[in-house]
Design an enzyme around this catalytic site. Structure first.
Site, PDB file in Angstrom:
ATOM      1  N   GLY A 212       0.835  -1.217   0.000  1.00 10.31           N
ATOM      2  CA  GLY A 212       0.000   0.000   0.000  1.00 10.31           C
ATOM      3  C   GLY A 212       0.856   1.249   0.000  1.00 10.31           C
ATOM      4  O   GLY A 212       2.049   1.189  -0.268  1.00 10.31           O
ATOM      5  N   ASN A 213       0.242   2.373   0.234  1.00  9.01           N
ATOM      6  CA  ASN A 213       1.011   3.617   0.385  1.00  9.01           C
ATOM      7  C   ASN A 213       0.343   4.494   1.438  1.00  9.01           C
ATOM      8  O   ASN A 213      -0.696   4.141   1.980  1.00  9.01           O
ATOM      9  CB  ASN A 213       1.181   4.331  -0.964  1.00  9.01           C
ATOM     10  CG  ASN A 213      -0.138   4.780  -1.545  1.00  9.01           C
ATOM     11  OD1 ASN A 213      -0.830   5.604  -0.970  1.00  9.01           O
ATOM     12  ND2 ASN A 213      -0.494   4.218  -2.708  1.00  9.01           N
ATOM     13  N   ARG A 214       0.971   5.621   1.739  1.00  8.68           N
ATOM     14  CA  ARG A 214       0.543   6.427   2.895  1.00  8.68           C
ATOM     15  C   ARG A 214      -0.592   7.402   2.612  1.00  8.68           C
ATOM     16  O   ARG A 214      -0.910   8.219   3.460  1.00  8.68           O
ATOM     17  CB  ARG A 214       1.732   7.232   3.410  1.00  8.68           C
ATOM     18  CG  ARG A 214       2.849   6.404   3.957  1.00  8.68           C
ATOM     19  CD  ARG A 214       3.949   7.319   4.455  1.00  8.68           C
ATOM     20  NE  ARG A 214       5.203   6.617   4.609  1.00  8.68           N
ATOM     21  CZ  ARG A 214       5.544   5.931   5.682  1.00  8.68           C
ATOM     22  NH1 ARG A 214       4.707   5.866   6.698  1.00  8.68           N
ATOM     23  NH2 ARG A 214       6.696   5.305   5.743  1.00  8.68           N
TER      24      ARG A 214
END
Ligand code: CTP
Length: 429
Positions: A212-214
Protein backbone atom coordinates in the site's frame (compact mmCIF):
# COMPACT_ATOMS: atom_id res chain seq x y z
CA UNK A 1 -27.31 41.43 -1.42
CA UNK A 2 -28.61 40.25 1.94
CA UNK A 3 -31.87 42.13 1.67
CA UNK A 4 -34.73 40.35 3.36
CA UNK A 5 -32.49 37.77 5.07
CA UNK A 6 -32.31 37.25 8.78
CA UNK A 7 -28.85 36.52 10.09
CA UNK A 8 -28.52 35.15 13.57
CA UNK A 9 -25.07 36.05 14.82
CA UNK A 10 -23.64 34.01 17.70
CA UNK A 11 -20.73 35.66 19.49
CA UNK A 12 -18.53 33.61 21.85
CA UNK A 13 -15.81 34.57 24.28
CA UNK A 14 -12.59 35.21 22.40
CA UNK A 15 -10.64 38.42 22.05
CA UNK A 16 -11.66 38.67 18.37
CA UNK A 17 -15.17 39.50 19.65
CA UNK A 18 -14.02 43.12 19.70
CA UNK A 19 -14.27 43.09 15.87
CA UNK A 20 -17.88 41.87 15.81
CA UNK A 21 -19.57 45.28 15.93
CA UNK A 22 -18.03 45.87 12.47
CA UNK A 23 -19.49 42.56 11.26
CA UNK A 24 -22.96 43.58 12.49
CA UNK A 25 -22.61 46.89 10.63
CA UNK A 26 -21.51 45.09 7.47
CA UNK A 27 -24.49 42.73 7.59
CA UNK A 28 -26.87 45.65 8.17
CA UNK A 29 -25.20 47.62 5.35
CA UNK A 30 -25.87 44.69 3.01
CA UNK A 31 -29.57 44.77 3.89
CA UNK A 32 -29.84 41.92 6.41
CA UNK A 33 -31.69 42.00 9.66
CA UNK A 34 -29.42 40.80 12.44
CA UNK A 35 -30.23 39.12 15.73
CA UNK A 36 -27.28 38.78 18.11
CA UNK A 37 -26.78 36.00 20.64
CA UNK A 38 -23.88 36.05 23.04
CA UNK A 39 -22.33 33.62 25.46
CA UNK A 40 -21.71 35.13 28.87
CA UNK A 41 -17.96 35.10 28.26
CA UNK A 42 -18.45 37.00 24.98
CA UNK A 43 -19.94 39.81 27.05
CA UNK A 44 -16.51 40.15 28.73
CA UNK A 45 -15.03 41.24 25.39
CA UNK A 46 -17.81 43.28 23.78
CA UNK A 47 -20.87 44.80 25.40
CA UNK A 48 -24.40 43.59 24.66
CA UNK A 49 -25.38 47.27 24.49
CA UNK A 50 -23.01 47.89 21.56
CA UNK A 51 -24.31 44.90 19.61
CA UNK A 52 -27.96 45.64 20.47
CA UNK A 53 -27.56 49.24 19.31
CA UNK A 54 -25.88 48.32 16.02
CA UNK A 55 -28.26 45.47 15.22
CA UNK A 56 -31.34 47.39 16.35
CA UNK A 57 -32.56 44.49 18.46
CA UNK A 58 -31.75 43.36 22.00
CA UNK A 59 -28.89 40.90 22.13
CA UNK A 60 -29.65 37.64 23.93
CA UNK A 61 -26.99 36.83 26.52
CA UNK A 62 -26.72 33.40 28.15
CA UNK A 63 -29.21 30.58 28.13
CA UNK A 64 -31.56 32.51 30.40
CA UNK A 65 -31.77 36.02 28.95
CA UNK A 66 -32.30 38.88 31.40
CA UNK A 67 -35.92 39.99 32.10
CA UNK A 68 -35.50 43.30 30.23
CA UNK A 69 -34.46 41.58 26.99
CA UNK A 70 -38.04 40.57 26.31
CA UNK A 71 -37.04 36.95 25.76
CA UNK A 72 -37.49 35.41 29.21
CA UNK A 73 -39.95 32.61 29.59
CA UNK A 74 -40.13 32.19 25.82
CA UNK A 75 -38.79 29.43 23.65
CA UNK A 76 -36.47 31.93 22.00
CA UNK A 77 -34.13 29.27 20.64
CA UNK A 78 -36.96 27.54 18.80
CA UNK A 79 -38.35 30.85 17.48
CA UNK A 80 -34.95 31.95 16.18
CA UNK A 81 -34.21 28.51 14.75
CA UNK A 82 -37.32 28.93 12.62
CA UNK A 83 -37.01 32.57 11.62
CA UNK A 84 -33.24 32.77 10.94
CA UNK A 85 -31.88 32.13 7.43
CA UNK A 86 -28.34 31.43 8.60
CA UNK A 87 -26.52 31.17 11.92
CA UNK A 88 -23.03 32.70 11.89
CA UNK A 89 -20.85 31.95 14.91
CA UNK A 90 -17.98 34.45 15.08
CA UNK A 91 -15.63 34.27 16.76
CA UNK A 92 -15.97 30.58 17.66
CA UNK A 93 -13.61 29.62 20.47
CA UNK A 94 -11.92 26.20 20.79
CA UNK A 95 -14.29 25.52 23.69
CA UNK A 96 -17.34 26.29 21.55
CA UNK A 97 -16.06 24.08 18.69
CA UNK A 98 -15.74 21.23 21.20
CA UNK A 99 -19.25 21.84 22.52
CA UNK A 100 -20.81 22.13 19.06
CA UNK A 101 -19.17 18.92 17.88
CA UNK A 102 -20.55 17.04 20.89
CA UNK A 103 -24.05 18.53 20.96
CA UNK A 104 -23.52 20.34 24.27
CA UNK A 105 -25.95 23.23 24.67
CA UNK A 106 -25.07 25.27 27.75
CA UNK A 107 -25.20 28.86 26.51
CA UNK A 108 -27.27 30.92 24.08
CA UNK A 109 -25.10 30.15 21.04
CA UNK A 110 -24.67 26.39 21.45
CA UNK A 111 -28.32 26.00 22.46
CA UNK A 112 -29.50 27.68 19.28
CA UNK A 113 -26.99 25.73 17.16
CA UNK A 114 -28.55 22.49 18.30
CA UNK A 115 -32.04 23.64 17.33
CA UNK A 116 -31.00 25.32 14.04
CA UNK A 117 -31.75 23.30 10.89
CA UNK A 118 -30.51 25.72 8.22
CA UNK A 119 -26.94 26.68 7.36
CA UNK A 120 -24.46 27.31 10.14
CA UNK A 121 -21.19 29.11 9.41
CA UNK A 122 -18.54 28.79 12.10
CA UNK A 123 -15.59 31.21 12.16
CA UNK A 124 -13.00 29.93 14.62
CA UNK A 125 -10.45 32.34 16.09
CA UNK A 126 -7.92 31.45 18.77
CA UNK A 127 -4.22 31.17 19.49
CA UNK A 128 -2.45 28.89 17.01
CA UNK A 129 -1.47 26.24 19.57
CA UNK A 130 -5.13 25.85 20.44
CA UNK A 131 -6.11 25.80 16.74
CA UNK A 132 -3.54 23.13 15.95
CA UNK A 133 -4.33 20.94 18.96
CA UNK A 134 -5.46 17.48 17.96
CA UNK A 135 -8.72 17.88 19.86
CA UNK A 136 -9.57 21.08 17.92
CA UNK A 137 -8.60 19.45 14.59
CA UNK A 138 -10.89 16.52 15.37
CA UNK A 139 -13.74 18.82 16.43
CA UNK A 140 -13.45 20.84 13.21
CA UNK A 141 -13.42 17.65 11.13
CA UNK A 142 -16.47 16.36 13.02
CA UNK A 143 -18.34 19.63 12.44
CA UNK A 144 -17.59 19.53 8.72
CA UNK A 145 -18.77 15.97 8.59
CA UNK A 146 -22.01 16.99 10.32
CA UNK A 147 -22.54 19.63 7.66
CA UNK A 148 -21.35 22.82 9.32
CA UNK A 149 -19.48 25.38 7.22
CA UNK A 150 -16.14 26.10 8.86
CA UNK A 151 -14.20 29.14 7.67
CA UNK A 152 -10.55 28.51 8.44
CA UNK A 153 -8.84 31.33 10.33
CA UNK A 154 -6.23 33.53 8.70
CA UNK A 155 -2.53 33.37 9.47
CA UNK A 156 -0.84 36.37 11.02
CA UNK A 157 -0.24 38.25 14.22
CA UNK A 158 -2.37 37.06 17.14
CA UNK A 159 -3.52 38.79 20.32
CA UNK A 160 -0.80 36.95 22.25
CA UNK A 161 1.85 38.69 20.14
CA UNK A 162 2.72 35.36 18.52
CA UNK A 163 2.14 34.75 14.85
CA UNK A 164 0.42 31.81 13.12
CA UNK A 165 -2.99 30.54 12.00
CA UNK A 166 -5.82 31.62 14.29
CA UNK A 167 -6.83 35.17 13.31
CA UNK A 168 -10.46 35.89 12.61
CA UNK A 169 -10.69 36.45 8.81
CA UNK A 170 -11.39 39.98 7.58
CA UNK A 171 -14.93 41.17 8.30
CA UNK A 172 -15.67 41.64 4.60
CA UNK A 173 -14.63 38.10 3.88
CA UNK A 174 -16.91 36.68 6.59
CA UNK A 175 -19.73 38.79 5.15
CA UNK A 176 -18.96 37.56 1.59
CA UNK A 177 -19.00 33.92 2.68
CA UNK A 178 -22.22 34.44 4.64
CA UNK A 179 -23.77 36.07 1.60
CA UNK A 180 -22.64 33.26 -0.70
CA UNK A 181 -24.19 30.68 1.61
CA UNK A 182 -27.38 32.59 2.37
CA UNK A 183 -28.07 33.42 -1.29
CA UNK A 184 -26.89 30.09 -2.75
CA UNK A 185 -24.57 31.91 -5.16
CA UNK A 186 -21.70 29.46 -4.76
CA UNK A 187 -23.50 26.72 -6.65
CA UNK A 188 -21.42 27.56 -9.72
CA UNK A 189 -20.84 23.89 -10.66
CA UNK A 190 -24.55 23.03 -10.81
CA UNK A 191 -25.24 20.68 -13.72
CA UNK A 192 -21.62 19.46 -13.89
CA UNK A 193 -20.77 15.78 -13.41
CA UNK A 194 -17.40 15.03 -11.85
CA UNK A 195 -15.56 11.82 -11.00
CA UNK A 196 -12.97 12.25 -8.24
CA UNK A 197 -10.54 9.54 -7.13
CA UNK A 198 -9.01 9.44 -3.67
CA UNK A 199 -6.85 7.43 -1.32
CA UNK A 200 -4.31 4.69 -1.93
CA UNK A 201 -4.74 1.45 -3.80
CA UNK A 202 -3.75 -1.80 -2.12
CA UNK A 203 -2.09 -4.49 -4.20
CA UNK A 204 -2.61 -8.03 -2.85
CA UNK A 205 0.41 -10.28 -2.24
CA UNK A 206 -1.51 -13.18 -0.70
CA UNK A 207 -4.87 -13.51 1.12
CA UNK A 208 -3.56 -11.54 4.15
CA UNK A 209 -0.91 -9.13 2.84
CA UNK A 210 -0.76 -6.24 0.45
CA UNK A 211 1.47 -3.43 -0.79
CA UNK A 212 0.00 0.00 0.00
CA UNK A 213 1.01 3.62 0.39
CA UNK A 214 0.54 6.43 2.89
CA UNK A 215 -2.25 8.34 1.13
CA UNK A 216 -4.99 9.32 3.63
CA UNK A 217 -7.55 10.25 0.95
CA UNK A 218 -8.20 13.64 2.62
CA UNK A 219 -7.36 15.70 -0.48
CA UNK A 220 -9.68 13.76 -2.80
CA UNK A 221 -12.48 13.71 -0.21
CA UNK A 222 -12.14 17.49 0.25
CA UNK A 223 -12.45 17.97 -3.53
CA UNK A 224 -15.50 15.72 -3.71
CA UNK A 225 -17.15 17.46 -0.77
CA UNK A 226 -16.42 20.98 -2.07
CA UNK A 227 -17.59 20.10 -5.61
CA UNK A 228 -20.83 18.68 -4.29
CA UNK A 229 -21.45 21.82 -2.24
CA UNK A 230 -20.91 23.88 -5.36
CA UNK A 231 -23.70 21.97 -7.06
CA UNK A 232 -21.81 19.29 -9.01
CA UNK A 233 -22.99 15.69 -9.23
CA UNK A 234 -19.99 13.91 -7.76
CA UNK A 235 -18.90 10.28 -7.82
CA UNK A 236 -15.98 9.51 -5.54
CA UNK A 237 -13.92 6.44 -6.43
CA UNK A 238 -12.01 5.70 -3.28
CA UNK A 239 -9.34 3.25 -2.24
CA UNK A 240 -9.49 1.95 1.34
CA UNK A 241 -9.51 4.95 3.71
CA UNK A 242 -11.07 5.76 7.08
CA UNK A 243 -13.10 8.77 6.02
CA UNK A 244 -16.83 9.36 6.07
CA UNK A 245 -18.52 9.88 2.70
CA UNK A 246 -19.19 13.60 2.17
CA UNK A 247 -22.92 14.34 2.11
CA UNK A 248 -24.46 14.31 -1.32
CA UNK A 249 -21.55 12.38 -2.85
CA UNK A 250 -21.85 8.90 -4.37
CA UNK A 251 -18.99 6.72 -3.18
CA UNK A 252 -17.63 3.73 -5.09
CA UNK A 253 -15.12 1.69 -3.12
CA UNK A 254 -12.24 -0.09 -4.81
CA UNK A 255 -9.13 -1.77 -3.54
CA UNK A 256 -6.50 -2.33 -6.21
CA UNK A 257 -5.21 -0.21 -9.10
CA UNK A 258 -6.93 -2.51 -11.61
CA UNK A 259 -10.28 -2.12 -9.80
CA UNK A 260 -9.84 1.65 -9.77
CA UNK A 261 -9.05 1.62 -13.50
CA UNK A 262 -12.22 -0.32 -14.28
CA UNK A 263 -14.36 1.97 -12.11
CA UNK A 264 -12.94 5.21 -13.50
CA UNK A 265 -13.23 4.10 -17.13
CA UNK A 266 -16.83 3.01 -16.57
CA UNK A 267 -17.91 6.05 -14.52
CA UNK A 268 -15.83 8.56 -16.46
CA UNK A 269 -17.78 7.90 -19.64
CA UNK A 270 -19.89 10.94 -20.31
CA UNK A 271 -18.73 12.97 -17.28
CA UNK A 272 -17.65 16.58 -17.61
CA UNK A 273 -14.51 16.22 -15.52
CA UNK A 274 -12.24 13.68 -13.89
CA UNK A 275 -9.93 14.60 -11.01
CA UNK A 276 -7.35 11.91 -10.25
CA UNK A 277 -6.26 12.68 -6.70
CA UNK A 278 -5.70 9.02 -5.81
CA UNK A 279 -2.23 7.68 -5.10
CA UNK A 280 -2.50 4.74 -7.48
CA UNK A 281 0.08 1.98 -7.04
CA UNK A 282 2.59 1.90 -9.89
CA UNK A 283 3.53 -1.73 -9.25
CA UNK A 284 1.57 -4.80 -8.27
CA UNK A 285 2.73 -8.35 -7.48
CA UNK A 286 3.26 -10.29 -10.71
CA UNK A 287 1.19 -13.09 -9.22
CA UNK A 288 -1.01 -13.28 -6.14
CA UNK A 289 -0.42 -16.31 -3.97
CA UNK A 290 -3.77 -18.05 -3.30
CA UNK A 291 -2.41 -19.18 0.08
CA UNK A 292 -0.65 -17.25 2.83
CA UNK A 293 3.08 -17.19 2.06
CA UNK A 294 4.83 -19.08 4.86
CA UNK A 295 8.22 -18.23 6.33
CA UNK A 296 9.45 -21.52 4.92
CA UNK A 297 9.23 -19.85 1.47
CA UNK A 298 12.49 -18.01 2.20
CA UNK A 299 15.28 -18.78 -0.21
CA UNK A 300 18.66 -20.22 0.82
CA UNK A 301 20.02 -16.67 0.95
CA UNK A 302 17.45 -15.79 3.67
CA UNK A 303 15.49 -13.48 1.36
CA UNK A 304 11.95 -13.67 0.05
CA UNK A 305 11.69 -12.33 -3.47
CA UNK A 306 8.56 -10.60 -4.61
CA UNK A 307 8.20 -9.95 -8.32
CA UNK A 308 6.31 -6.82 -9.30
CA UNK A 309 4.80 -5.78 -12.61
CA UNK A 310 3.67 -2.26 -13.56
CA UNK A 311 0.00 -1.35 -13.18
CA UNK A 312 -1.87 0.24 -16.06
CA UNK A 313 -1.84 4.03 -15.89
CA UNK A 314 -5.42 5.22 -15.48
CA UNK A 315 -4.85 8.72 -16.82
CA UNK A 316 -3.08 7.33 -19.90
CA UNK A 317 -6.01 4.99 -20.45
CA UNK A 318 -8.34 8.00 -20.34
CA UNK A 319 -6.28 10.00 -22.81
CA UNK A 320 -8.02 8.38 -25.87
CA UNK A 321 -6.02 10.17 -28.52
CA UNK A 322 -6.92 13.72 -27.50
CA UNK A 323 -10.53 13.52 -28.80
CA UNK A 324 -11.90 13.64 -25.33
CA UNK A 325 -14.13 16.57 -24.45
CA UNK A 326 -14.04 16.17 -20.70
CA UNK A 327 -11.59 18.03 -18.51
CA UNK A 328 -8.96 15.82 -16.89
CA UNK A 329 -6.93 16.92 -13.88
CA UNK A 330 -4.05 14.89 -12.48
CA UNK A 331 -1.85 15.17 -9.42
CA UNK A 332 1.92 14.88 -9.35
CA UNK A 333 3.59 13.69 -6.20
CA UNK A 334 7.22 14.65 -6.49
CA UNK A 335 10.10 14.76 -4.04
CA UNK A 336 12.72 16.22 -6.44
CA UNK A 337 12.85 18.10 -9.77
CA UNK A 338 9.21 18.78 -9.02
CA UNK A 339 8.19 21.19 -11.78
CA UNK A 340 10.15 19.39 -14.49
CA UNK A 341 8.67 16.01 -13.58
CA UNK A 342 5.15 17.42 -13.28
CA UNK A 343 5.38 19.03 -16.73
CA UNK A 344 6.39 15.68 -18.24
CA UNK A 345 3.35 14.00 -16.61
CA UNK A 346 1.04 16.80 -17.76
CA UNK A 347 2.13 16.28 -21.35
CA UNK A 348 2.39 12.49 -21.41
CA UNK A 349 -0.97 11.97 -19.71
CA UNK A 350 -2.62 14.67 -21.88
CA UNK A 351 -3.97 16.56 -18.89
CA UNK A 352 -5.64 19.95 -18.79
CA UNK A 353 -4.14 20.77 -15.41
CA UNK A 354 -1.77 19.09 -12.99
CA UNK A 355 -1.60 19.73 -9.25
CA UNK A 356 1.96 19.43 -8.02
CA UNK A 357 2.82 18.69 -4.41
CA UNK A 358 5.79 17.43 -2.47
CA UNK A 359 4.93 15.31 0.60
CA UNK A 360 8.36 15.93 2.14
CA UNK A 361 7.75 19.69 2.36
CA UNK A 362 6.31 21.35 5.46
CA UNK A 363 2.53 21.65 5.29
CA UNK A 364 2.12 18.90 2.64
CA UNK A 365 2.72 15.75 4.67
CA UNK A 366 0.67 12.60 4.10
CA UNK A 367 -2.38 12.58 6.34
CA UNK A 368 -2.08 16.30 7.20
CA UNK A 369 -4.90 18.83 6.97
CA UNK A 370 -3.02 21.34 4.83
CA UNK A 371 -1.30 21.22 1.47
CA UNK A 372 1.08 23.40 -0.51
CA UNK A 373 0.41 22.98 -4.22
CA UNK A 374 1.35 24.43 -7.58
CA UNK A 375 -1.08 24.33 -10.49
CA UNK A 376 0.48 23.79 -13.90
CA UNK A 377 -1.84 24.45 -16.85
CA UNK A 378 -1.70 22.73 -20.23
CA UNK A 379 -0.40 25.93 -21.82
CA UNK A 380 2.53 26.01 -19.37
CA UNK A 381 1.27 28.63 -16.91
CA UNK A 382 2.13 27.87 -13.28
CA UNK A 383 0.47 29.17 -10.13
CA UNK A 384 2.02 28.50 -6.75
CA UNK A 385 -0.45 28.63 -3.87
CA UNK A 386 0.41 29.41 -0.26
CA UNK A 387 -0.12 26.76 2.37
CA UNK A 388 -3.86 26.18 2.65
CA UNK A 389 -6.19 23.78 4.41
CA UNK A 390 -7.05 20.90 2.06
CA UNK A 391 -10.60 22.29 1.74
CA UNK A 392 -9.04 25.57 0.64
CA UNK A 393 -6.92 23.80 -1.99
CA UNK A 394 -10.03 21.91 -3.12
CA UNK A 395 -11.95 25.11 -3.77
CA UNK A 396 -8.99 26.76 -5.50
CA UNK A 397 -8.78 23.72 -7.77
CA UNK A 398 -12.52 23.87 -8.45
CA UNK A 399 -12.18 27.54 -9.40
CA UNK A 400 -9.67 26.45 -12.12
CA UNK A 401 -11.91 23.56 -13.14
CA UNK A 402 -14.77 26.01 -13.48
CA UNK A 403 -12.68 27.99 -15.97
CA UNK A 404 -11.56 24.83 -17.83
CA UNK A 405 -15.17 23.74 -18.17
CA UNK A 406 -15.75 26.95 -20.07
CA UNK A 407 -18.03 28.35 -17.41
CA UNK A 408 -16.01 31.57 -17.35
CA UNK A 409 -15.10 33.64 -14.37
CA UNK A 410 -17.85 36.18 -14.05
CA UNK A 411 -18.49 38.11 -10.87
CA UNK A 412 -20.34 35.15 -9.46
CA UNK A 413 -17.40 32.83 -9.97
CA UNK A 414 -15.02 35.32 -8.38
CA UNK A 415 -17.29 35.63 -5.40
CA UNK A 416 -17.27 31.88 -4.99
CA UNK A 417 -13.47 31.78 -4.98
CA UNK A 418 -13.52 34.02 -1.93
CA UNK A 419 -15.07 31.31 0.18
CA UNK A 420 -12.48 28.81 -0.87
CA UNK A 421 -11.65 27.75 2.66
CA UNK A 422 -15.18 26.79 3.48
CA UNK A 423 -16.48 23.38 2.88
CA UNK A 424 -19.12 21.15 4.29
CA UNK A 425 -21.74 18.71 3.26
CA UNK A 426 -25.37 19.82 3.17
CA UNK A 427 -26.70 20.11 6.70
CA UNK A 428 -28.72 17.30 8.15
CA UNK A 429 -32.35 18.30 8.27
N1 CTP B 1 -1.95 7.72 -11.89
C1 CTP B 1 -2.80 6.96 -12.67
N2 CTP B 1 -2.57 5.62 -12.81
C2 CTP B 1 -1.51 5.05 -12.24
C3 CTP B 1 -0.59 5.82 -11.49
C4 CTP B 1 -0.86 7.16 -11.33
O1 CTP B 1 -3.78 7.49 -13.21
N3 CTP B 1 -1.33 3.74 -12.42
C5 CTP B 1 -2.24 9.15 -11.75
C6 CTP B 1 -2.32 9.65 -10.32
O2 CTP B 1 -3.63 9.54 -9.79
C7 CTP B 1 -1.92 11.10 -10.47
C8 CTP B 1 -0.95 11.08 -11.65
O3 CTP B 1 -1.19 9.85 -12.34
O4 CTP B 1 -3.01 11.92 -10.82
C9 CTP B 1 0.50 11.14 -11.26
O5 CTP B 1 0.77 10.17 -10.28
P1 CTP B 1 2.22 10.06 -9.63
O6 CTP B 1 2.23 8.94 -8.63
O7 CTP B 1 2.70 11.41 -9.20
O8 CTP B 1 3.12 9.70 -10.87
P2 CTP B 1 3.31 8.43 -11.73
O9 CTP B 1 2.63 8.62 -13.03
O10 CTP B 1 2.89 7.23 -10.96
O11 CTP B 1 4.88 8.44 -11.99
P3 CTP B 1 6.12 8.29 -10.96
O12 CTP B 1 5.67 7.32 -9.89
O13 CTP B 1 7.22 7.77 -11.80
O14 CTP B 1 6.40 9.66 -10.40
Amino acid sequence: MLKGRQIVLGVTGGIAAYKIPHLVREFVKRGASVKVLMSESAAQFVTPLTLSTLSGSDAIVGTFPSPDSGHTGKTWHIDLARSGDILVIAPATANVLAKLSHGIADDAVTTLALAFRKDILVCPAMDFDMWEHRATRQNVAALREMGYDVLDPDEGELASGLSGPGRLPEIERIADVTEAIATGSRRDLAGTTIVVTAGPTLEPIDPVRYIGNRSSGKMGFAIASAASKRGAVVTLVSGPVRLATPRGVKRVEVESASEMLRAVVRLGNGTDAIVMAAAVADFTPASVSPKKIKKSALGKDGLLRLELKPTKDILLALADGGKRKRVVVGFALETHDETKNARVKLKEKKLDLIVLNNPTKEGSAFGGDTNVVTFIWKGGRTEKLRRLPKFGVANELLDRLHTLLGKGRGPKARKVSKDREVSKAPRRA
